[in-house]
Motif scaffolding. Sequence first.
Motif, PDB file in Angstrom:
ATOM      1  N   VAL A  77       0.839  -1.203   0.000  1.00 36.43           N
ATOM      2  CA  VAL A  77       0.000   0.000   0.000  1.00 36.43           C
ATOM      3  C   VAL A  77       0.872   1.250   0.000  1.00 36.43           C
ATOM      4  O   VAL A  77       0.609   2.209  -0.737  1.00 36.43           O
ATOM      5  CB  VAL A  77      -0.977  -0.016   1.184  1.00 36.43           C
ATOM      6  N   LEU A  83      -6.023   0.163  -1.175  1.00 37.39           N
ATOM      7  CA  LEU A  83      -6.603  -0.642  -0.101  1.00 37.39           C
ATOM      8  C   LEU A  83      -8.044  -0.193   0.098  1.00 37.39           C
ATOM      9  O   LEU A  83      -8.308   0.999   0.255  1.00 37.39           O
ATOM     10  CB  LEU A  83      -5.817  -0.457   1.197  1.00 37.39           C
ATOM     11  N   MET A 103      -2.500   2.744   9.036  1.00 39.42           N
ATOM     12  CA  MET A 103      -2.746   2.717   7.594  1.00 39.42           C
ATOM     13  C   MET A 103      -4.230   2.844   7.274  1.00 39.42           C
ATOM     14  O   MET A 103      -4.616   3.598   6.372  1.00 39.42           O
ATOM     15  CB  MET A 103      -2.195   1.417   6.999  1.00 39.42           C
ATOM     16  N   THR A 104      -5.081   2.140   8.011  1.00 40.84           N
ATOM     17  CA  THR A 104      -6.509   2.126   7.689  1.00 40.84           C
ATOM     18  C   THR A 104      -7.222   3.403   8.127  1.00 40.84           C
ATOM     19  O   THR A 104      -8.263   3.751   7.570  1.00 40.84           O
ATOM     20  CB  THR A 104      -7.218   0.929   8.335  1.00 40.84           C
ATOM     21  N   ASN A 151      -8.195  11.649   8.078  1.00 39.57           N
ATOM     22  CA  ASN A 151      -9.161  11.076   7.144  1.00 39.57           C
ATOM     23  C   ASN A 151     -10.001  12.159   6.466  1.00 39.57           C
ATOM     24  O   ASN A 151     -10.429  13.116   7.109  1.00 39.57           O
ATOM     25  CB  ASN A 151     -10.115  10.113   7.872  1.00 39.57           C
ATOM     26  N   LYS A 177     -11.787   8.424   3.059  1.00 44.41           N
ATOM     27  CA  LYS A 177     -10.670   8.055   2.199  1.00 44.41           C
ATOM     28  C   LYS A 177      -9.428   8.779   2.707  1.00 44.41           C
ATOM     29  O   LYS A 177      -9.528   9.797   3.409  1.00 44.41           O
ATOM     30  CB  LYS A 177     -10.961   8.389   0.737  1.00 44.41           C
ATOM     31  N   ARG A 179      -4.659   8.724   2.372  1.00 45.00           N
ATOM     32  CA  ARG A 179      -3.459   8.227   1.707  1.00 45.00           C
ATOM     33  C   ARG A 179      -2.603   7.494   2.731  1.00 45.00           C
ATOM     34  O   ARG A 179      -2.603   7.796   3.921  1.00 45.00           O
ATOM     35  CB  ARG A 179      -2.654   9.385   1.108  1.00 45.00           C
ATOM     36  N   TYR A 180      -1.880   6.512   2.244  1.00 42.78           N
ATOM     37  CA  TYR A 180      -0.846   5.852   3.040  1.00 42.78           C
ATOM     38  C   TYR A 180       0.333   5.676   2.105  1.00 42.78           C
ATOM     39  O   TYR A 180       0.302   4.832   1.203  1.00 42.78           O
ATOM     40  CB  TYR A 180      -1.334   4.515   3.582  1.00 42.78           C
ATOM     41  N   HIS A 184      -3.835   4.780  -2.146  1.00 41.80           N
ATOM     42  CA  HIS A 184      -5.147   5.285  -1.756  1.00 41.80           C
ATOM     43  C   HIS A 184      -5.814   4.264  -0.840  1.00 41.80           C
ATOM     44  O   HIS A 184      -5.823   3.064  -1.136  1.00 41.80           O
ATOM     45  CB  HIS A 184      -6.043   5.479  -2.983  1.00 41.80           C
ATOM     46  N   VAL A 185      -6.413   4.745   0.255  1.00 40.03           N
ATOM     47  CA  VAL A 185      -7.096   3.885   1.222  1.00 40.03           C
ATOM     48  C   VAL A 185      -8.542   4.348   1.331  1.00 40.03           C
ATOM     49  O   VAL A 185      -8.807   5.542   1.563  1.00 40.03           O
ATOM     50  CB  VAL A 185      -6.416   3.943   2.604  1.00 40.03           C
ATOM     51  N   TYR A 187     -12.465   3.346   3.162  1.00 45.98           N
ATOM     52  CA  TYR A 187     -13.143   2.548   4.187  1.00 45.98           C
ATOM     53  C   TYR A 187     -14.596   2.958   4.326  1.00 45.98           C
ATOM     54  O   TYR A 187     -14.919   4.155   4.311  1.00 45.98           O
ATOM     55  CB  TYR A 187     -12.454   2.715   5.549  1.00 45.98           C
ATOM     56  N   ALA A 213      -9.822   3.691  -4.955  1.00 52.88           N
ATOM     57  CA  ALA A 213      -8.589   3.277  -4.289  1.00 52.88           C
ATOM     58  C   ALA A 213      -7.637   2.549  -5.240  1.00 52.88           C
ATOM     59  O   ALA A 213      -6.421   2.646  -5.102  1.00 52.88           O
ATOM     60  CB  ALA A 213      -8.910   2.396  -3.091  1.00 52.88           C
TER      61      ALA A 213
END
Length: 215
Positions: A77, A83, A103-104, A151, A177, A179-180, A184-185, A187, A213
């Motif tokens: 990631v 992710l 990360m999440t 976030n 959404k 960044r990590y 792109h992350v 959830y 993502a």
Amino acid sequence: MANRTALIVWGGWEGHTPQQSATVVKSMLEDHGFDVTFSDTTEAFASPDVGEHSLIVPVITQSEIGSDALSGLLGAVKGGTGLAGFHGTMCDAFRKEPEYQFMTGGQWVAHPGNIIDYRIEITRPDDPIMEGVTDFAYRSEQYYLHVDPVNEVLATTRFDGTYCEDVKGVDMPVVWKRRYGKGHVFYSALGHVAEEFNVPEMRTIFERGALWAAR
């Protein structure tokens, strides 16, 4: 041009219907032309080519992850693989791993009242993921999470205090959404069981988020 590829890894607590939910996501991504690798072991994250995938979708609640698998997932990631995940199958996985939670962007801590009726409020109707989606009623676990202020929140839910007076009036992020590294992350806290993908708003939000993502 070769199809984009996705890795879906499912497992953990059966109450979240991990295999069934992962199967829904697999079909969804295949409809968009992804070649999907489907696995029931976190060792898939330790594969040397894990970082070549366009997208990773963990569908794992609680459970544990080996150091090589965790390093592979984080590195993929950070290097640019997308992710995307939902409910406790992403933000209640690997509780012993703070870097995973970093990360999440969040970690589940409670769902007062368990399965209840509540509302989802769209906070970023201008975002392409939310285009045409308006506030809607939902029945599921109303997640209370510890969340990262970085976030970019797209939707929230308000706790009315019925089941926990301490959190009355709290507007809790539901969809975000972030960044990590280069990745792109995305959830969404919606999706306790596979049947919730039958709710049009829930499905649309996750589908668009996953495509956003993906590299």
